[in-house]
Structure formats: structure tokens, C-alpha cells
Design a protein around this motif. Structure first.
Motif, PDB file in Angstrom:
ATOM      1  N   TYR A 162       0.821  -1.206   0.000  1.00  0.00           N
ATOM      2  CA  TYR A 162       0.000   0.000   0.000  1.00  0.00           C
ATOM      3  C   TYR A 162       0.858   1.261   0.000  1.00  0.00           C
ATOM      4  O   TYR A 162       0.514   2.267  -0.646  1.00  0.00           O
ATOM      5  CB  TYR A 162      -0.943  -0.009   1.199  1.00  0.00           C
ATOM      6  CG  TYR A 162      -2.203  -0.805   0.975  1.00  0.00           C
ATOM      7  CD1 TYR A 162      -3.082  -0.477  -0.056  1.00  0.00           C
ATOM      8  CD2 TYR A 162      -2.512  -1.899   1.779  1.00  0.00           C
ATOM      9  CE1 TYR A 162      -4.238  -1.215  -0.275  1.00  0.00           C
ATOM     10  CE2 TYR A 162      -3.666  -2.643   1.563  1.00  0.00           C
ATOM     11  CZ  TYR A 162      -4.516  -2.295   0.533  1.00  0.00           C
ATOM     12  OH  TYR A 162      -5.651  -3.033   0.318  1.00  0.00           O
ATOM     13  N   ILE A 163       1.970   1.224   0.701  1.00  0.00           N
ATOM     14  CA  ILE A 163       2.885   2.374   0.683  1.00  0.00           C
ATOM     15  C   ILE A 163       3.454   2.565  -0.724  1.00  0.00           C
ATOM     16  O   ILE A 163       3.546   3.699  -1.227  1.00  0.00           O
ATOM     17  CB  ILE A 163       4.015   2.171   1.713  1.00  0.00           C
ATOM     18  CG1 ILE A 163       3.455   2.189   3.137  1.00  0.00           C
ATOM     19  CG2 ILE A 163       5.088   3.246   1.549  1.00  0.00           C
ATOM     20  CD1 ILE A 163       4.474   1.861   4.202  1.00  0.00           C
ATOM     21  N   ALA A 164       3.816   1.460  -1.366  1.00  0.00           N
ATOM     22  CA  ALA A 164       4.359   1.537  -2.718  1.00  0.00           C
ATOM     23  C   ALA A 164       3.317   2.055  -3.705  1.00  0.00           C
ATOM     24  O   ALA A 164       3.637   2.835  -4.613  1.00  0.00           O
ATOM     25  CB  ALA A 164       4.862   0.163  -3.150  1.00  0.00           C
TER      26      ALA A 164
ATOM     27  N   SER B 125       0.809   4.112  -3.146  1.00  0.00           N
ATOM     28  CA  SER B 125       0.611   5.547  -2.972  1.00  0.00           C
ATOM     29  C   SER B 125       1.851   6.362  -3.342  1.00  0.00           C
ATOM     30  O   SER B 125       1.740   7.514  -3.761  1.00  0.00           O
ATOM     31  CB  SER B 125       0.228   5.846  -1.520  1.00  0.00           C
ATOM     32  OG  SER B 125       1.245   5.392  -0.631  1.00  0.00           O
ATOM     33  N   THR B 126       3.027   5.748  -3.219  1.00  0.00           N
ATOM     34  CA  THR B 126       4.272   6.485  -3.482  1.00  0.00           C
ATOM     35  C   THR B 126       4.621   6.505  -4.959  1.00  0.00           C
ATOM     36  O   THR B 126       5.037   7.543  -5.498  1.00  0.00           O
ATOM     37  CB  THR B 126       5.440   5.856  -2.687  1.00  0.00           C
ATOM     38  OG1 THR B 126       5.115   5.843  -1.298  1.00  0.00           O
ATOM     39  CG2 THR B 126       6.729   6.645  -2.901  1.00  0.00           C
ATOM     40  N   PHE B 127       4.451   5.360  -5.632  1.00  0.00           N
ATOM     41  CA  PHE B 127       4.880   5.240  -7.027  1.00  0.00           C
ATOM     42  C   PHE B 127       3.728   5.304  -8.024  1.00  0.00           C
ATOM     43  O   PHE B 127       3.910   5.019  -9.198  1.00  0.00           O
ATOM     44  CB  PHE B 127       5.646   3.921  -7.217  1.00  0.00           C
ATOM     45  CG  PHE B 127       6.884   3.811  -6.381  1.00  0.00           C
ATOM     46  CD1 PHE B 127       8.039   4.499  -6.722  1.00  0.00           C
ATOM     47  CD2 PHE B 127       6.892   3.022  -5.237  1.00  0.00           C
ATOM     48  CE1 PHE B 127       9.179   4.397  -5.948  1.00  0.00           C
ATOM     49  CE2 PHE B 127       8.031   2.909  -4.453  1.00  0.00           C
ATOM     50  CZ  PHE B 127       9.178   3.606  -4.809  1.00  0.00           C
ATOM     51  N   ASP B 128       2.541   5.663  -7.558  1.00  0.00           N
ATOM     52  CA  ASP B 128       1.361   5.792  -8.432  1.00  0.00           C
ATOM     53  C   ASP B 128       1.088   4.523  -9.227  1.00  0.00           C
ATOM     54  O   ASP B 128       0.870   4.543 -10.448  1.00  0.00           O
ATOM     55  CB  ASP B 128       1.539   6.986  -9.393  1.00  0.00           C
ATOM     56  CG  ASP B 128       1.619   8.312  -8.651  1.00  0.00           C
ATOM     57  OD1 ASP B 128       0.922   8.446  -7.638  1.00  0.00           O
ATOM     58  OD2 ASP B 128       2.388   9.184  -9.085  1.00  0.00           O
TER      59      ASP B 128
END
Length: 257
Positions: free
Chosen positions: A128-130, A132-135
Motif C-alpha cells: 500500500y505504501i508503494a 501511494s508512493t509510485f502511483d
């Protein structure tokens, strides 16, 4: 003493041990390496990027890191009884050696469940972090990840029973750890052989290998595990190892009576 009370005592004994931090190490290492190589997965060639990334990460985890960590947990649980005459104190309770061994194995199963749950949780959180971070537009397939984690847990049980049996049979930690490690190392080769079902240390890795093979050859996440002769062999190994460990657990106390 009821079995539930014995389980509660066993759980309290390991509450402040180093087992909990230990079970975080392998999942974090595996997931971190997968997240670090996100760019290699999210390309036009991959139609199932998240499942592919999960399976390739789980391959090393299932064959080696998970068994290695469970070997250490077995030793830590067994050593709890050898230190400070813990086994003799437990034998003074109205409980049999066999019941105590079974209770400890249940604690082992609990820590196995915890480690695989941590593996799933760390992967989902990092995913989920990836996203939101990398679209990243591809959604995390939670049900797919959950299904394979359940498979990892179930296929790990026979080898966990054998690990516990060897820990009980060999009082010297060096012998039990060394033998377990020697049995884990050839797991990848055993998983590639036609008689893989006779080697419990390769079960979890073999399950992951099936899915990886499906991705690389057919491009689909669906793969079938041949339940026969796997289920009868796995059940026989599990029950036999559990019976031997229960029969031999605490035998040193009989010699000193």
C-alpha cells in the motif's frame, strides 16, 4: 491440569522471550528486497505484477528463511526447559510428559502462524505504501496473498513436527540445529525430484514453485497441487514425528529419578 491451562502457562513463559522479534526478521528481509525491485515487476510484460512479486519473494522464504527461523524457535522453546531445571519443575505439575510436549508443539504452531501473518502483513503494508508512493494502478490481490499464506502455513506443519522431534531427540543443541539445517539445505533439490512428497522440508517451497512455474510457462496464477500421494505422506510424517517427540520428551527426567 486442563490442556488449556497448560497452554496458558506455556504462552506466559515465552511472552518476554526474543522469539517475537525473531519472527519479524525473515519477513521484513524478503518483502524489503521485493519492494526494492518494484520497477522490475511493473512493466508491460507482467500482467500480474503483485502475484509475481509475491511468489518470487516467497520462494526463498518458503525454502530457507521460514524453516531456518522455525529451527531457532524450536531450540529457544526447548532450551527454556533445560535452563534453571525448568523441565523438572514442570514435571512436578499434574501433567504427563506427552501432554507437555504437545502443548509446546502447539506454541510452535502459534509462532509459525504469527510469522506467516507478519509476512502477509508486512507485504500488504509495504504494498500500500508503494501504491501511494509510485502511483501504481494495479490493486493488491489480498485474497490471492491470503490463500498462499494459508498454503504456506499448512504445508509447513509436517516439517515443523520433524524439527520438533529432532530437537527433542537430540539434547545437545548443536546436534539438533546442525541436523535440521542439513535437512533444510537440500530442500530445493528435493522439491525438483519426482518423490518430493517424501521430504517434508520441501513442502512449502514446492507449493510456491508450482505457482512460479505457472506464471513463467502459462502466464496464469492458477496451479494444482496433486493431493495424492502428498496428503497421505504428509499426514503420516506429521503424526509419526509428533508421536515420537511426545514419547521421548523429558526422558532425561526418568533417568534421574
Amino acid at each position: 491440569m486442563r490442556f488449556s491451562e497448560l497452554l496458558k502457562i506455556e504462552r506466559m513463559k515465552y511472552r518476554r522471550s526474543k522469539i517475537i522479534p525473531l519472527i519479524f526478521i525473515a519477513p521484513i528481509l524478503v518483502v524489503s528486497s521485493g519492494i526494492a525491485n518494484l520497477s522490475a515487476y511493473f512493466t508491460p510484460e507482467y500482467t500480474n505484477a503483485w502475484p509475481t512479486m509475491f511468489i518470487q519473494s516467497a520462494l526463498l522464504y518458503a525454502y530457507y528463511l521460514l524453516p531456518f527461523s522455525m529451527i531457532v524457535v524450536c531450540v529457544m522453546i526447548a532450551s527454556q526447559e533445560t535452563n534453571h531445571n525448568g523441565l523438572f519443575k514442570m514435571m512436578s505439575l499434574p501433567v504427563s510428559r506427552q501432554t507437555l510436549s504437545l502443548a509446546k508443539f502447539c506454541i510452535l504452531i502459534f509462532y509459525l502462524f504469527m510469522e506467516i501473518f507478519v509476512f502477509l502483513a508486512v507485504f500488504v503494508i509495504a504494498g500500500y505504501i508503494a501504491v501511494s508512493t509510485f502511483d501504481i494502478t494495479e490493486a493488491l490481490p489480498i485474497s490471492y496473498l491470503l490463500k498462499w499464506c494459508v498454503g504456506l502455513f499448512l504445508t509447513m506443519l509436517p516439517s515443523l513436527a520433524v524439527m520438533w522431534m529432532l530437537t527433542v531427540l537430540f539434547e545437545k543443541t548443536l546436534f539438533s540445529v546442525g541436523l535440521n539445517l542439513l535437512l533444510v539445505i537440500p530442500g530445493l533439490l528435493a522439491g525438483a525430484s519426482p518423490v518430493w512428497f517424501l521430504y517434508p522440508y520441501c513442502y512449502s517451497g514446492y507449493l510456491v514453485s508450482l505457482s512460479l512455474h505457472a506464471f513463467t510457462t502459462e502466464g496464469t496464477a492458477d496451479t494444482a497441487l496433486q493431493l495424492f500421494p502428498f496428503i497421505p505422506c504428509a499426514l503420516l510424517i506429521f503424526l509419526s514425528a509428533l508421536f515420537i517427540s511426545a514419547s521421548r520428551f523429558g526422558k532425561q527426567t526418568d533417568l534421574l529419578k
